[in-house]
Design a protein around this motif. Sequence first.
Motif, PDB file in Angstrom:
ATOM      1  N   VAL A 246       0.855  -1.182   0.000  1.00  0.00           N
ATOM      2  CA  VAL A 246       0.000   0.000   0.000  1.00  0.00           C
ATOM      3  C   VAL A 246       0.888   1.227   0.000  1.00  0.00           C
ATOM      4  O   VAL A 246       1.597   1.502   0.973  1.00  0.00           O
ATOM      5  N   ARG A 247       0.865   1.927  -1.114  1.00  0.00           N
ATOM      6  CA  ARG A 247       1.757   3.067  -1.303  1.00  0.00           C
ATOM      7  C   ARG A 247       0.994   4.378  -1.273  1.00  0.00           C
ATOM      8  O   ARG A 247      -0.226   4.398  -1.419  1.00  0.00           O
ATOM      9  N   GLY A 248       1.730   5.475  -1.141  1.00  0.00           N
ATOM     10  CA  GLY A 248       1.127   6.796  -1.250  1.00  0.00           C
ATOM     11  C   GLY A 248       0.776   7.377   0.108  1.00  0.00           C
ATOM     12  O   GLY A 248       1.431   7.070   1.108  1.00  0.00           O
ATOM     13  N   LYS A 249      -0.297   8.171   0.116  1.00  0.00           N
ATOM     14  CA  LYS A 249      -0.687   8.856   1.344  1.00  0.00           C
ATOM     15  C   LYS A 249      -2.212   8.803   1.441  1.00  0.00           C
ATOM     16  O   LYS A 249      -2.905   8.972   0.438  1.00  0.00           O
ATOM     17  N   LEU A 250      -2.707   8.541   2.632  1.00  0.00           N
ATOM     18  CA  LEU A 250      -4.161   8.419   2.796  1.00  0.00           C
ATOM     19  C   LEU A 250      -4.842   9.785   2.735  1.00  0.00           C
ATOM     20  O   LEU A 250      -4.374  10.752   3.334  1.00  0.00           O
ATOM     21  N   ASN A 251      -5.949   9.850   2.017  1.00  0.00           N
ATOM     22  CA  ASN A 251      -6.755  11.076   1.948  1.00  0.00           C
ATOM     23  C   ASN A 251      -7.543  11.256   3.245  1.00  0.00           C
ATOM     24  O   ASN A 251      -7.720  10.301   3.992  1.00  0.00           O
ATOM     25  N   PRO A 252      -8.078  12.467   3.494  1.00  0.00           N
ATOM     26  CA  PRO A 252      -8.895  12.677   4.680  1.00  0.00           C
ATOM     27  C   PRO A 252     -10.070  11.694   4.718  1.00  0.00           C
ATOM     28  O   PRO A 252     -10.650  11.394   3.663  1.00  0.00           O
ATOM     29  N   PHE A 253     -10.398  11.219   5.892  1.00  0.00           N
ATOM     30  CA  PHE A 253     -11.511  10.285   6.131  1.00  0.00           C
ATOM     31  C   PHE A 253     -11.294   8.894   5.520  1.00  0.00           C
ATOM     32  O   PHE A 253     -12.209   8.088   5.481  1.00  0.00           O
ATOM     33  N   VAL A 254     -10.111   8.640   4.991  1.00  0.00           N
ATOM     34  CA  VAL A 254      -9.821   7.289   4.488  1.00  0.00           C
ATOM     35  C   VAL A 254      -9.040   6.554   5.572  1.00  0.00           C
ATOM     36  O   VAL A 254      -8.056   7.075   6.099  1.00  0.00           O
ATOM     37  N   THR A 255      -9.515   5.361   5.895  1.00  0.00           N
ATOM     38  CA  THR A 255      -8.989   4.631   7.049  1.00  0.00           C
ATOM     39  C   THR A 255      -8.504   3.234   6.645  1.00  0.00           C
ATOM     40  O   THR A 255      -8.644   2.826   5.492  1.00  0.00           O
ATOM     41  N   ALA A 256      -8.007   2.518   7.655  1.00  0.00           N
ATOM     42  CA  ALA A 256      -7.602   1.121   7.456  1.00  0.00           C
ATOM     43  C   ALA A 256      -8.753   0.292   6.895  1.00  0.00           C
ATOM     44  O   ALA A 256      -8.550  -0.588   6.052  1.00  0.00           O
ATOM     45  N   LYS A 257      -9.968   0.581   7.343  1.00  0.00           N
ATOM     46  CA  LYS A 257     -11.141  -0.174   6.873  1.00  0.00           C
ATOM     47  C   LYS A 257     -11.313  -0.014   5.366  1.00  0.00           C
ATOM     48  O   LYS A 257     -11.645  -0.968   4.658  1.00  0.00           O
ATOM     49  N   ASP A 258     -11.062   1.208   4.889  1.00  0.00           N
ATOM     50  CA  ASP A 258     -11.198   1.453   3.448  1.00  0.00           C
ATOM     51  C   ASP A 258     -10.131   0.688   2.666  1.00  0.00           C
ATOM     52  O   ASP A 258     -10.383   0.209   1.564  1.00  0.00           O
ATOM     53  N   ILE A 259      -8.936   0.577   3.258  1.00  0.00           N
ATOM     54  CA  ILE A 259      -7.856  -0.170   2.586  1.00  0.00           C
ATOM     55  C   ILE A 259      -8.238  -1.643   2.440  1.00  0.00           C
ATOM     56  O   ILE A 259      -8.135  -2.224   1.365  1.00  0.00           O
ATOM     57  N   ILE A 260      -8.709  -2.231   3.532  1.00  0.00           N
ATOM     58  CA  ILE A 260      -8.993  -3.672   3.464  1.00  0.00           C
ATOM     59  C   ILE A 260     -10.231  -3.940   2.603  1.00  0.00           C
ATOM     60  O   ILE A 260     -10.268  -4.904   1.828  1.00  0.00           O
TER      61      ILE A 260
ATOM     62  N   ILE B 175      -1.729  -1.295  -4.008  1.00  0.00           N
ATOM     63  CA  ILE B 175      -2.834  -0.358  -3.826  1.00  0.00           C
ATOM     64  C   ILE B 175      -2.236   1.038  -3.695  1.00  0.00           C
ATOM     65  O   ILE B 175      -1.332   1.264  -2.885  1.00  0.00           O
ATOM     66  N   ASP B 176      -2.744   1.955  -4.499  1.00  0.00           N
ATOM     67  CA  ASP B 176      -2.275   3.335  -4.433  1.00  0.00           C
ATOM     68  C   ASP B 176      -3.232   4.120  -3.538  1.00  0.00           C
ATOM     69  O   ASP B 176      -4.378   4.388  -3.908  1.00  0.00           O
ATOM     70  N   ALA B 177      -2.747   4.464  -2.353  1.00  0.00           N
ATOM     71  CA  ALA B 177      -3.606   5.146  -1.382  1.00  0.00           C
ATOM     72  C   ALA B 177      -4.035   6.523  -1.876  1.00  0.00           C
ATOM     73  O   ALA B 177      -5.107   7.011  -1.511  1.00  0.00           O
ATOM     74  N   ASN B 178      -3.222   7.139  -2.713  1.00  0.00           N
ATOM     75  CA  ASN B 178      -3.551   8.488  -3.197  1.00  0.00           C
ATOM     76  C   ASN B 178      -4.912   8.520  -3.904  1.00  0.00           C
ATOM     77  O   ASN B 178      -5.621   9.499  -3.845  1.00  0.00           O
ATOM     78  N   GLY B 179      -5.238   7.422  -4.547  1.00  0.00           N
ATOM     79  CA  GLY B 179      -6.495   7.386  -5.295  1.00  0.00           C
ATOM     80  C   GLY B 179      -7.644   6.807  -4.491  1.00  0.00           C
ATOM     81  O   GLY B 179      -8.733   6.575  -5.029  1.00  0.00           O
ATOM     82  N   LEU B 180      -7.403   6.535  -3.232  1.00  0.00           N
ATOM     83  CA  LEU B 180      -8.408   5.830  -2.418  1.00  0.00           C
ATOM     84  C   LEU B 180      -9.362   6.810  -1.729  1.00  0.00           C
ATOM     85  O   LEU B 180      -8.926   7.781  -1.114  1.00  0.00           O
ATOM     86  N   GLN B 181     -10.655   6.554  -1.855  1.00  0.00           N
ATOM     87  CA  GLN B 181     -11.694   7.356  -1.192  1.00  0.00           C
ATOM     88  C   GLN B 181     -12.456   6.459  -0.227  1.00  0.00           C
ATOM     89  O   GLN B 181     -12.366   5.238  -0.327  1.00  0.00           O
ATOM     90  N   PRO B 182     -13.221   7.028   0.711  1.00  0.00           N
ATOM     91  CA  PRO B 182     -14.024   6.176   1.598  1.00  0.00           C
ATOM     92  C   PRO B 182     -14.936   5.259   0.783  1.00  0.00           C
ATOM     93  O   PRO B 182     -15.536   5.697  -0.200  1.00  0.00           O
ATOM     94  N   VAL B 183     -15.005   3.995   1.210  1.00  0.00           N
ATOM     95  CA  VAL B 183     -15.803   3.006   0.468  1.00  0.00           C
ATOM     96  C   VAL B 183     -16.786   2.306   1.395  1.00  0.00           C
ATOM     97  O   VAL B 183     -16.654   2.378   2.622  1.00  0.00           O
ATOM     98  N   VAL B 184     -17.762   1.639   0.793  1.00  0.00           N
ATOM     99  CA  VAL B 184     -18.646   0.746   1.545  1.00  0.00           C
ATOM    100  C   VAL B 184     -18.706  -0.583   0.793  1.00  0.00           C
ATOM    101  O   VAL B 184     -18.518  -0.620  -0.429  1.00  0.00           O
ATOM    102  N   ALA B 185     -18.942  -1.654   1.558  1.00  0.00           N
ATOM    103  CA  ALA B 185     -19.219  -2.944   0.924  1.00  0.00           C
ATOM    104  C   ALA B 185     -20.729  -3.096   0.899  1.00  0.00           C
ATOM    105  O   ALA B 185     -21.389  -2.979   1.933  1.00  0.00           O
ATOM    106  N   CYS B 186     -21.285  -3.327  -0.286  1.00  0.00           N
ATOM    107  CA  CYS B 186     -22.739  -3.412  -0.449  1.00  0.00           C
ATOM    108  C   CYS B 186     -23.206  -4.864  -0.279  1.00  0.00           C
ATOM    109  O   CYS B 186     -22.414  -5.789  -0.419  1.00  0.00           O
TER     110      CYS B 186
END
Lengths: 165, 418
Positions: free
Chosen positions: B165-179, B262-273
């Motif tokens: 997991v590279r890059g930097k986490l955006n605001p409100f993006v957490t470990a949960k969003d990574i997994i 995984i590029d953290a720079n592009g990661l936003q908060p997510v949900v599993a549906c």
Amino acid sequence: MIFQGKAHKVGDHIDTDAIIPARFLVTTDPEELGKHCLSGLEENFIQKVAKGDILVGGKNFGCGSSREHAPLAILGAGIPVVIAHSFARIFYRNGFNMGLLLLEVGEEVEKISEGDELKIDTQRGEIEIVNKQLKIKVNPVPEFMQKIINAGGLINFAQARIKGA
Amino acid sequence: MGKTLAEKILQAHTQEEITGPGQIVQVKVDKVLANDITAPLAIESFKKMGATRVFAKDRVILVCDHFTPNKDIKSAEQVKKVREFAAAQEILHYYEGGEAGVEHALLPELGLVGPGEIVVGADSHTCTYGGLGAFATGLGSTDIAYAMAFGETWFKVPETILVKVRGKLNPFVTAKDIILKLIGLIGVDGALYRVLEFQGEVIELLDIEGRLTIANMAIEAGGKAGLFAADEKTLAYTREKGREDKPLFPDKEARYEQVVEIDANGLQPVVACPHLPENVKEVEEVKGIKIDQVVIGSCTNGRISDLRQAAEVLRGKKVAKGVRLIILPATPNIFKQALKEGLLEIFLEAGAVVGPPTCGPCLGGHMGILAGGERCLATTNRNFKGRMGSLESEVYLSSAYVAAASALTGVITHPKDI
């Protein structure tokens, strides 16, 4: 051993909550658990299953929780064998330990249709689809696991170890 | 040959020489765990085996956390069985009532698990301790009975998938969003029979609670374990819990089956549906979906950092009318800490129900069961059909930030919009 029964097909990723919902985990009695087998998938699923019938799953059968109640519920419902594309690992170990026969056959599982008459010969490592005159080969389990099977399951294996000590 | 974290830990617990994946090895285990649902079956198997004493009374851990405080007569009987066994076996680490918390939050907090250990638990989320660098995995009750009796088990040496997991986490993006992102990428059987090993600058910067969250959901990708190196952060964490551990890193020449980046720079908060943890979407894609209940808690996200995230969003605001917000601090200590920091007051002022540490609603046990047609957003780990109640209900999974924000609006909401 020979097992013969009708195939009941279920989909991919059948989780242990589908096999036995958590609200029924207040008992360890296989027969009681068996009454609710697969009720997390379909309310009255088990009513269409006759004793000796065979469950046929897709990928990752038994994913989710470690509850041993899942293989117990299947056994309690009178189902001695599950065939699947693949099994989730905790379920696989549990089924194996409980004496539920689990056969992982990959893509070959597609050959089996709902209602097919299946005959399983464990000695020959073969699943026969009787009504289609087709056979599916099953790979043998690793040597150590075969030792547990030969002992009659993990409980008997442990018993022998304790007696031997 | 270079070894992965999993191979190194397994090698330290067996006499056999580990040559590579696929090999079956007998290993010594450090800790053996069971809970109020799985221990009764383990105890039955233990007795059927003819075992009389557990292999070490300070290495067997029993936590009554699933249907507790006992939800009905049958669950009370199960706990009674566990309590009596613990007393008869003089088990040191038996937890019930005000001493009990959600097991996978409790054990790290008490310093009962740490780097380099092999921990087996009759609970699939035992893999949580991989966040501390322990080879920890779920087994069924009879395997656990065997481990209780002999202090040993067997494993097939697993292949390892390296997750960078590279890059930097955006605001409100957490470990949960990574997994969740990872599970969305590789699928719920993407790590079947395999270990996930996490590396990269985001992982190095991540606090231990975040690592525990990620390791916790390795099983949701079918993984045998989710492993993190034990670095300075890990050692500082376990030292605080009264342990002295050694650092643990994989060999440089370790062989991995595959590498997922995984590029953290592009990661936003997510949900599993619904109804699988792999149905992952960005919050922005599903925002506006109406919810009836929000649960913040569980072995995945019921720790103090999660409660702080929730409080940050909820402070001075009110839960939307018609939404039930249920917050369950995962252990008594987390509960106390939240009280001290004023978080509980924020929750109560917002209109949340604050409940005792329990797995409760996560598995549809109690304390927040869903009716047909109801929808819940939870910080838990599974959204299988019927998991939290009716077969006609739905569960979405998210971080505490997203859960709290959505509780305020009554629809799935990005915390930046609060």
